[in-house]
Design a protein around this motif. Structure first.
Motif, PDB file in Angstrom:
ATOM      1  N   GLN B 238     -47.904 -41.452  19.747  1.00  0.00           N
ATOM      2  CA  GLN B 238     -47.322 -40.371  18.937  1.00  0.00           C
ATOM      3  C   GLN B 238     -46.458 -41.026  17.868  1.00  0.00           C
ATOM      4  OE1 GLN B 238     -47.697 -37.078  19.396  1.00  0.00           O
ATOM      5  NE2 GLN B 238     -48.759 -37.075  21.369  1.00  0.00           N
ATOM      6  N   MET B 239     -46.231 -40.318  16.772  1.00  0.00           N
ATOM      7  CA  MET B 239     -45.293 -40.834  15.765  1.00  0.00           C
ATOM      8  C   MET B 239     -43.903 -40.711  16.394  1.00  0.00           C
ATOM      9  SD  MET B 239     -44.511 -39.542  11.925  1.00  0.00           S
ATOM     10  CE  MET B 239     -46.059 -39.732  11.108  1.00  0.00           C
ATOM     11  N   SER B 240     -43.324 -41.845  16.734  1.00  0.00           N
ATOM     12  CA  SER B 240     -42.132 -41.811  17.601  1.00  0.00           C
ATOM     13  C   SER B 240     -40.965 -41.062  16.967  1.00  0.00           C
ATOM     14  CB  SER B 240     -41.728 -43.226  17.998  1.00  0.00           C
ATOM     15  OG  SER B 240     -41.527 -43.991  16.840  1.00  0.00           O
ATOM     16  N   GLU B 241     -40.864 -41.124  15.629  1.00  0.00           N
ATOM     17  CA  GLU B 241     -39.709 -40.448  15.027  1.00  0.00           C
ATOM     18  C   GLU B 241     -39.801 -38.920  15.095  1.00  0.00           C
ATOM     19  OE1 GLU B 241     -41.454 -42.753  11.741  1.00  0.00           O
ATOM     20  OE2 GLU B 241     -40.089 -41.507  10.581  1.00  0.00           O
ATOM     21  N   LEU B 242     -40.969 -38.420  15.483  1.00  0.00           N
ATOM     22  CA  LEU B 242     -41.090 -36.962  15.638  1.00  0.00           C
ATOM     23  C   LEU B 242     -40.712 -36.516  17.048  1.00  0.00           C
ATOM     24  CD1 LEU B 242     -44.463 -36.235  13.825  1.00  0.00           C
ATOM     25  CD2 LEU B 242     -42.164 -36.258  12.890  1.00  0.00           C
ATOM     26  N   HIS B 273     -49.456 -45.690  25.783  1.00  0.00           N
ATOM     27  CA  HIS B 273     -49.177 -46.125  24.420  1.00  0.00           C
ATOM     28  C   HIS B 273     -48.352 -45.093  23.646  1.00  0.00           C
ATOM     29  CE1 HIS B 273     -52.886 -49.027  24.193  1.00  0.00           C
ATOM     30  NE2 HIS B 273     -51.879 -49.519  24.904  1.00  0.00           N
ATOM     31  N   THR B 274     -47.993 -44.016  24.302  1.00  0.00           N
ATOM     32  CA  THR B 274     -47.326 -42.922  23.591  1.00  0.00           C
ATOM     33  C   THR B 274     -46.123 -43.400  22.779  1.00  0.00           C
ATOM     34  OG1 THR B 274     -47.932 -41.529  25.437  1.00  0.00           O
ATOM     35  CG2 THR B 274     -46.369 -40.595  23.883  1.00  0.00           C
ATOM     36  N   LEU B 275     -45.306 -44.199  23.409  1.00  0.00           N
ATOM     37  CA  LEU B 275     -44.057 -44.614  22.766  1.00  0.00           C
ATOM     38  C   LEU B 275     -44.024 -46.093  22.432  1.00  0.00           C
ATOM     39  CD1 LEU B 275     -41.767 -42.653  25.244  1.00  0.00           C
ATOM     40  CD2 LEU B 275     -42.236 -42.025  22.887  1.00  0.00           C
ATOM     41  N   THR B 276     -44.992 -46.836  22.964  1.00  0.00           N
ATOM     42  CA  THR B 276     -44.866 -48.291  22.869  1.00  0.00           C
ATOM     43  C   THR B 276     -45.627 -48.908  21.703  1.00  0.00           C
ATOM     44  OG1 THR B 276     -46.708 -48.477  24.401  1.00  0.00           O
ATOM     45  CG2 THR B 276     -44.489 -48.566  25.350  1.00  0.00           C
ATOM     46  N   ALA B 277     -46.609 -48.189  21.149  1.00  0.00           N
ATOM     47  CA  ALA B 277     -47.415 -48.793  20.069  1.00  0.00           C
ATOM     48  C   ALA B 277     -46.546 -49.051  18.842  1.00  0.00           C
ATOM     49  CB  ALA B 277     -48.569 -47.863  19.711  1.00  0.00           C
ATOM     50  N   PRO B 278     -46.709 -50.205  18.214  1.00  0.00           N
ATOM     51  CA  PRO B 278     -45.848 -50.558  17.072  1.00  0.00           C
ATOM     52  C   PRO B 278     -46.311 -49.887  15.784  1.00  0.00           C
ATOM     53  CG  PRO B 278     -47.400 -52.314  17.484  1.00  0.00           C
ATOM     54  CD  PRO B 278     -47.693 -51.261  18.504  1.00  0.00           C
ATOM     55  N   LEU B 279     -46.312 -48.594  15.777  1.00  0.00           N
ATOM     56  CA  LEU B 279     -46.797 -47.847  14.607  1.00  0.00           C
ATOM     57  C   LEU B 279     -45.627 -47.154  13.924  1.00  0.00           C
ATOM     58  CD1 LEU B 279     -49.940 -46.334  16.340  1.00  0.00           C
ATOM     59  CD2 LEU B 279     -49.943 -48.154  14.641  1.00  0.00           C
ATOM     60  N   VAL B 280     -45.671 -47.139  12.605  1.00  0.00           N
ATOM     61  CA  VAL B 280     -44.571 -46.535  11.844  1.00  0.00           C
ATOM     62  C   VAL B 280     -45.100 -45.329  11.046  1.00  0.00           C
ATOM     63  CG1 VAL B 280     -43.244 -48.666  11.692  1.00  0.00           C
ATOM     64  CG2 VAL B 280     -44.963 -48.138   9.934  1.00  0.00           C
ATOM     65  N   TYR B 281     -44.178 -44.693  10.359  1.00  0.00           N
ATOM     66  CA  TYR B 281     -44.485 -43.457   9.609  1.00  0.00           C
ATOM     67  C   TYR B 281     -45.738 -43.610   8.734  1.00  0.00           C
ATOM     68  CZ  TYR B 281     -43.428 -39.252   6.845  1.00  0.00           C
ATOM     69  OH  TYR B 281     -43.476 -38.028   6.232  1.00  0.00           O
ATOM     70  N   ASP B 282     -45.807 -44.716   7.994  1.00  0.00           N
ATOM     71  CA  ASP B 282     -46.924 -44.889   7.058  1.00  0.00           C
ATOM     72  C   ASP B 282     -48.258 -45.149   7.751  1.00  0.00           C
ATOM     73  OD1 ASP B 282     -45.317 -44.443   4.940  1.00  0.00           O
ATOM     74  OD2 ASP B 282     -44.959 -46.553   4.465  1.00  0.00           O
ATOM     75  N   PHE B 284     -49.469 -43.318   9.982  1.00  0.00           N
ATOM     76  CA  PHE B 284     -50.058 -42.025  10.341  1.00  0.00           C
ATOM     77  C   PHE B 284     -50.562 -41.294   9.099  1.00  0.00           C
ATOM     78  CE2 PHE B 284     -47.705 -43.077  14.072  1.00  0.00           C
ATOM     79  CZ  PHE B 284     -48.427 -42.519  15.113  1.00  0.00           C
ATOM     80  N   GLU B 285     -51.594 -40.545   9.332  1.00  0.00           N
ATOM     81  CA  GLU B 285     -52.147 -39.765   8.230  1.00  0.00           C
ATOM     82  C   GLU B 285     -51.196 -38.635   7.868  1.00  0.00           C
ATOM     83  OE1 GLU B 285     -56.098 -38.616   8.128  1.00  0.00           O
ATOM     84  OE2 GLU B 285     -56.904 -40.491   8.891  1.00  0.00           O
ATOM     85  N   ILE B 286     -51.622 -37.870   6.883  1.00  0.00           N
ATOM     86  CA  ILE B 286     -50.751 -36.798   6.381  1.00  0.00           C
ATOM     87  C   ILE B 286     -50.429 -35.772   7.466  1.00  0.00           C
ATOM     88  CG2 ILE B 286     -52.596 -35.302   5.536  1.00  0.00           C
ATOM     89  CD1 ILE B 286     -50.905 -34.980   2.983  1.00  0.00           C
ATOM     90  N   ASP B 287     -51.326 -35.679   8.465  1.00  0.00           N
ATOM     91  CA  ASP B 287     -51.079 -34.706   9.540  1.00  0.00           C
ATOM     92  C   ASP B 287     -50.097 -35.230  10.584  1.00  0.00           C
ATOM     93  OD1 ASP B 287     -52.545 -36.580  10.881  1.00  0.00           O
ATOM     94  OD2 ASP B 287     -54.179 -35.236  11.461  1.00  0.00           O
ATOM     95  N   CYS B 288     -49.634 -36.483  10.413  1.00  0.00           N
ATOM     96  CA  CYS B 288     -48.680 -37.106  11.324  1.00  0.00           C
ATOM     97  C   CYS B 288     -49.210 -37.209  12.752  1.00  0.00           C
ATOM     98  CB  CYS B 288     -47.336 -36.351  11.340  1.00  0.00           C
ATOM     99  SG  CYS B 288     -46.557 -36.330   9.745  1.00  0.00           S
ATOM    100  N   ASP B 289     -50.505 -37.163  12.915  1.00  0.00           N
ATOM    101  CA  ASP B 289     -51.103 -37.160  14.245  1.00  0.00           C
ATOM    102  C   ASP B 289     -52.160 -38.261  14.377  1.00  0.00           C
ATOM    103  OD1 ASP B 289     -51.666 -36.311  16.790  1.00  0.00           O
ATOM    104  OD2 ASP B 289     -53.104 -34.783  16.155  1.00  0.00           O
ATOM    105  N   HIS B 290     -52.954 -38.437  13.322  1.00  0.00           N
ATOM    106  CA  HIS B 290     -54.024 -39.432  13.350  1.00  0.00           C
ATOM    107  C   HIS B 290     -53.613 -40.665  12.546  1.00  0.00           C
ATOM    108  CE1 HIS B 290     -55.924 -35.583  14.269  1.00  0.00           C
ATOM    109  NE2 HIS B 290     -56.729 -36.300  15.050  1.00  0.00           N
ATOM    110  N   LEU B 291     -54.364 -41.758  12.748  1.00  0.00           N
ATOM    111  CA  LEU B 291     -54.001 -43.018  12.095  1.00  0.00           C
ATOM    112  C   LEU B 291     -54.823 -43.237  10.830  1.00  0.00           C
ATOM    113  CD1 LEU B 291     -53.748 -45.415  15.200  1.00  0.00           C
ATOM    114  CD2 LEU B 291     -51.969 -44.009  14.150  1.00  0.00           C
ATOM    115  N   VAL B 292     -54.169 -43.828   9.848  1.00  0.00           N
ATOM    116  CA  VAL B 292     -54.913 -44.187   8.626  1.00  0.00           C
ATOM    117  C   VAL B 292     -55.823 -45.372   8.971  1.00  0.00           C
ATOM    118  CG1 VAL B 292     -53.103 -43.362   7.089  1.00  0.00           C
ATOM    119  CG2 VAL B 292     -53.096 -45.747   7.815  1.00  0.00           C
ATOM    120  N   PRO B 293     -56.883 -45.618   8.206  1.00  0.00           N
ATOM    121  CA  PRO B 293     -57.849 -46.661   8.585  1.00  0.00           C
ATOM    122  C   PRO B 293     -57.210 -48.023   8.874  1.00  0.00           C
ATOM    123  CG  PRO B 293     -58.754 -45.315   6.841  1.00  0.00           C
ATOM    124  CD  PRO B 293     -57.353 -44.838   7.056  1.00  0.00           C
TER     125      PRO B 293
END
Lengths: 487, 320
Positions: B238-242, B273-282, B284-293
């Protein structure tokens, strides 16, 4: 499934392709059309297929009986059996709920205990149409105007021919059965004419009727009285255009699809908004239904031995009450029918009066031919039709009164806001198409149609391409129901 | 006529991009049908983030099946009607796809939401049906708004290269003209989505954890295990900041507990992986749910080091 639904995009190529790949024998072609008709019906409501089959079987059997050499008495009984069967089914499925609700309301008003059971009966698709078709067959066979059809599959094909089954035209078996008797040949002319008819019909239905409904008509009727008088008038005229494009569009598509199978269905609309009196209007609007009603109800009534003999006015009122009820089981349709019945009485009386004037003074004949006279007559006819559609559309007495009030200045006041884009692409195009279609019916402009078809193929192709692009871009994603498929 | 239409299509293509196509069940099913992979990835649209796994492990080793809008009931339907005929196909005593060892179920709390909330049943005809499913449904129910989704999708696939069909009403073109794809507009839309998702994770979370959906997950795991496959349930990032404190305490914690319970009872592997994946705001796609390529690549590389490294092991032969 309707002609504008996405399913038809897959259904039609399969139907068309297999039909012309089959051996060129009437029996094979009819068999495939029969299967398609039942598949079409099945797709709408699988549970109603046995009803279609049963009604077909009964009328086929009665037709065969009537076609033989029998005494007059039993033949008459057989005829009335068929009438009772067909009308009975129509009453059961279409009017029982309405009758129960109306009776209940009457009893309540009289202070008597009401609460009759509310009947929720599904209306079988096309019952209003195939009932009339079968009735005309049985009556024609009874009157020896048509030989009884010896082949059950052929008769069943005529009844279940899917292009006209849902919403007409009311094609009489006497028109269709002879065509089904012989094998059809694939002709480029039929296919191209059919495609053109379908394209124009699709344009009228999907791009004009449906968009008029969603942008101009439905919002105002949904909140009748809230908008300005201008919006109410626009919605009233918009509804007339919507109904015309919906039904004439459907009829054109039905004719086009049938033509693809090498079969001809009768013309159902002949530029009705050119009419300068109600008589003429009803010869141009829903032609197949009106000729049916006049041939099978009005003429026998007014020329028979009963009460209506010679009572032409009463006949008008009666047949239009029947026509109103045929359209739907509600008081709005009854009111619409009554208006038109009385309207025809007024027109007939006026006509007699005017002919009297003409007999006394020949200048009245010339006056009737003037542009001003025709313009006033046209405006009155069109205006009357537009206003008569309000009870047809309103849905309830309350909504009707609110809408009629909204037509007067000083009520409501909320403007109906349409963007310029919507105004141009829906209202502008819709009105333009209807006006051009009608103008081409005038003697002055009629030659233009011939000239268009005489143009080189690439030029015509350009026009067709533009229409297809317009449809591709502006046709609504969700297909609207055909108004007349609900009757 | 055809020339006019083609010219119009070409013109449209120059003016606006073709709307993005979703991944469909068919794509993954075709990959599975054509080969004998040892890893099957199944999930909702989130499973699309695992597509880079194909490049990492090899095209012959992985099939990714995504069911847009799916939940556990939808995954179960897809397995039963589309995958089982391939996964459980036998050639005498042996499995036809005898290399298949691992099934990764890519999930989130959303997959436990009740059908009334997710409307997966309405999405299924468009996403997973074939003509036989459509015709069977029409034969039983007639044409309905639900089964109409199938021919609509079939039409879109039939005219996959037509802008007029893919972008009805020229929505994409009109958006382009109105500057909908400008950086400002995109960031504004993403912020709005973020706000909505922040609320949804908390509020939807309360209506999820439907017993029927949980039973579907368990039934699917049972069936895969009966086939002898090693099941791994991945909790997608998930996008952790949400994630508000309340969301972490309720929805996220409850879903984590659900997976832990399943792991304990069924002996499956779960990967959190809900909270542990090293993913940031950018990422995520515009829907804040899926990942950009680009983030998909980053995520899969990270996942192969964190929880699913066992997939790197070369596939063994023979039926498990």
């Amino acid at each position: 499934m309707t002609f504008t639904s996405v399913e038809f995009l897959f259904f039609w190529p399969l139907a068309f392709g297999v039909y012309w790949l089959l051996p060129r024998r009437a029996a094979w072609q009819n068999g495939w059309l029969l299967a398609l008709g039942y598949a079409f019906y099945w797709a709408w409501h699988p549970g109603m297929v046995p009803l279609l089959a049963a009604t077909t079987l009964v009328d086929y059997a009665i037709g065969r009986y009537l076609g033989g050499e029998r005494p007059a008495g039993p033949r008459r009984v057989a005829l009335w059996l068929s009438v009772a069967w067909n009308v009975g089914l129509l009453v059961y499925f279409k009017y029982l709920g309405f009758l129960a609700v109306s009776l209940d309301a009457l009893l309540t008003r009289l202070g008597l205990p009401g609460s009759l059971p509310v009947l929720q009966i599904a209306l079988p698709m096309g019952i209003s149409y195939f009932t009339l078709q079968k009735l005309s067959y049985v009556i024609d066979v009874y009157d020896r105007r048509l030989p009884a059809c010896p082949s059950l599959p052929r008769f069943a094909t005529a009844v279940a021919f899917f292009p006209h089954m849902v919403a007409g035209p009311v094609t009489r078996p006497s028109a269709l059965l002879p065509q089904l008797e012989v094998p059809r040949r694939l002709s480029a002319g039929d296919v191209s004419t059919g495609a053109l008819l379908f394209l124009i019909g699709y344009l009228e239905k999907a791009c004009i009727a449906d968009t008029f409904a969603s942008t101009l008509v439905d919002p105002v009727f949904a909140r009748a009285g809230a908008f300005s008088a201008g919006a109410h008038w626009a919605a009233a005229f918009g509804y007339a255009i919507q109904v015309f494009c919906d039904f004439a569009g459907y009829s054109l598509m039905a004719m086009g699809v049938a033509r693809g199978f090498g079969l001809h269905l009768p013309l159902n609309f002949d530029k009705p908004f050119l009419s300068t009196n109600l008589n003429e209007f009803w010869r141009r609007w829903h032609i197949s239904l009106n000729t049916w009603i006049f041939e099978y109800i009005y003429t026998p009534l007014t020329t028979g031995q009963g009460f209506f003999r010679g009572r032409l006015d009463a006949g008008f009122v009666l047949v239009f009450l029947v026509s109103g009820l045929w359209h739907g089981a509600s008081w709005g349709f009854v009111a619409w029918g009554l208006m038109h019945g009385l309207g025809l009485v007024v027109v007939r009386r006026y006509d007699e009066f005017y002919r009297g004037l003409c007999r006394k003074d020949r200048t009245w004949v010339a006056r009737r031919r003037t542009r001003a006279y025709k313009l006033v007559a046209w405006a009155l006819t069109t205006g009357f039709f537009v206003l008569s559609l309000i009870p047809f559309r309103a849905g309830s007495g309350e909504a009707l009164l609110a809408f009629l009030g909204g037509l007067l200045p000083g009520h409501g006041g909320e403007p109906l806001v349409l963007g310029l884009f919507t105004l141009l692409t829906t209202v502008g195009v819709g009105v333009g198409v209807v006006v051009v279609e009608h103008l081409l019916g005038l003697p002055r402009f009629a030659p233009l149609t011939g000239r268009f078809f005489a143009l080189p193929a690439p030029v015509r192709g350009l026009v067709y391409g533009v229409i297809i692009i317009y449809l591709g871009v502006f046709v609504p994603q969700t297909q609207g129901l055909f108004i007349y498929a609900q009757f | 006529m055809a020339g006019v239409i083609v010219a119009f299509e070409v013109g449209l293509r120059r003016l606006a991009p073709m709307p993005r196509r979703d991944l469909e069940v068919d794509t993954g099913v075709r990959a599975l049908a054509a080969g004998n992979p040892d890893v099957l990835v199944l999930g909702s649209s989130h499973a699309g983030a695992w597509l880079p796994l194909i490049d990492r492990l090899g095209r012959d080793r992985v099939a990714v099946v995504t069911e847009e809008g799916g939940t556990f009931s939808a995954f179960d339907w897809v397995y039963e009607h589309r995958l089982a005929p391939l996964v459980e196909a036998r050639d005498g005593d042996a499995w036809v796809r005898d290399r298949l060892r691992h099934v990764l179920l890519i999930t989130t709390y959303w997959d436990t939401c009740p059908a009334s909330h997710t409307l997966w049943e309405d999405a299924l005809p468009a996403r997973a049906w074939q003509w036989k499913h459509y015709l069977a449904d029409v034969a039983e129910n007639g044409i309905t708004p639900r089964n109409r989704n199938f021919p609509f999708t079939a039409m879109k696939r039939l005219f996959a290269e037509s802008m007029m069909i893919q972008d009805r009403g020229l929505v994409s073109l009109r958006g382009q003209l109105k500057g909908a794809d400008s950086p400002d507009s995109l960031s504004g839309r993403k912020a709005a989505h973020a706000e909505r998702r922040r609320r949804e994770i908390v509020e939807e979370g309360r209506t999820c954890f439907d017993p029927t959906e949980q039973a579907k997950l368990e039934g699917l795991v049972n069936r895969l295990q009966r086939r002898g496959l090693a099941v791994t349930v991945v909790a997608f990032p998930q996008m952790s900041e949400l994630l508000t404190d309340e969301a972490r305490r309720t929805t996220i914690a409850r879903y984590s507990a659900l997976l832990a319970d399943l792991r304990a009872r069924k002996g499956i592997r779960t990967v959190e992986h809900t909270l542990t994946a090293p993913l940031v705001y950018d990422d995520f796609e515009i829907d804040c749910d899926h990942l950009v390529p680009a983030a998909r690549e980053k995520y899969v590389d990270w996942a192969l080091e964190n929880g699913v490294g066992f997939l790197r092991a070369p596939p063994g032969g023979g039926a498990p």
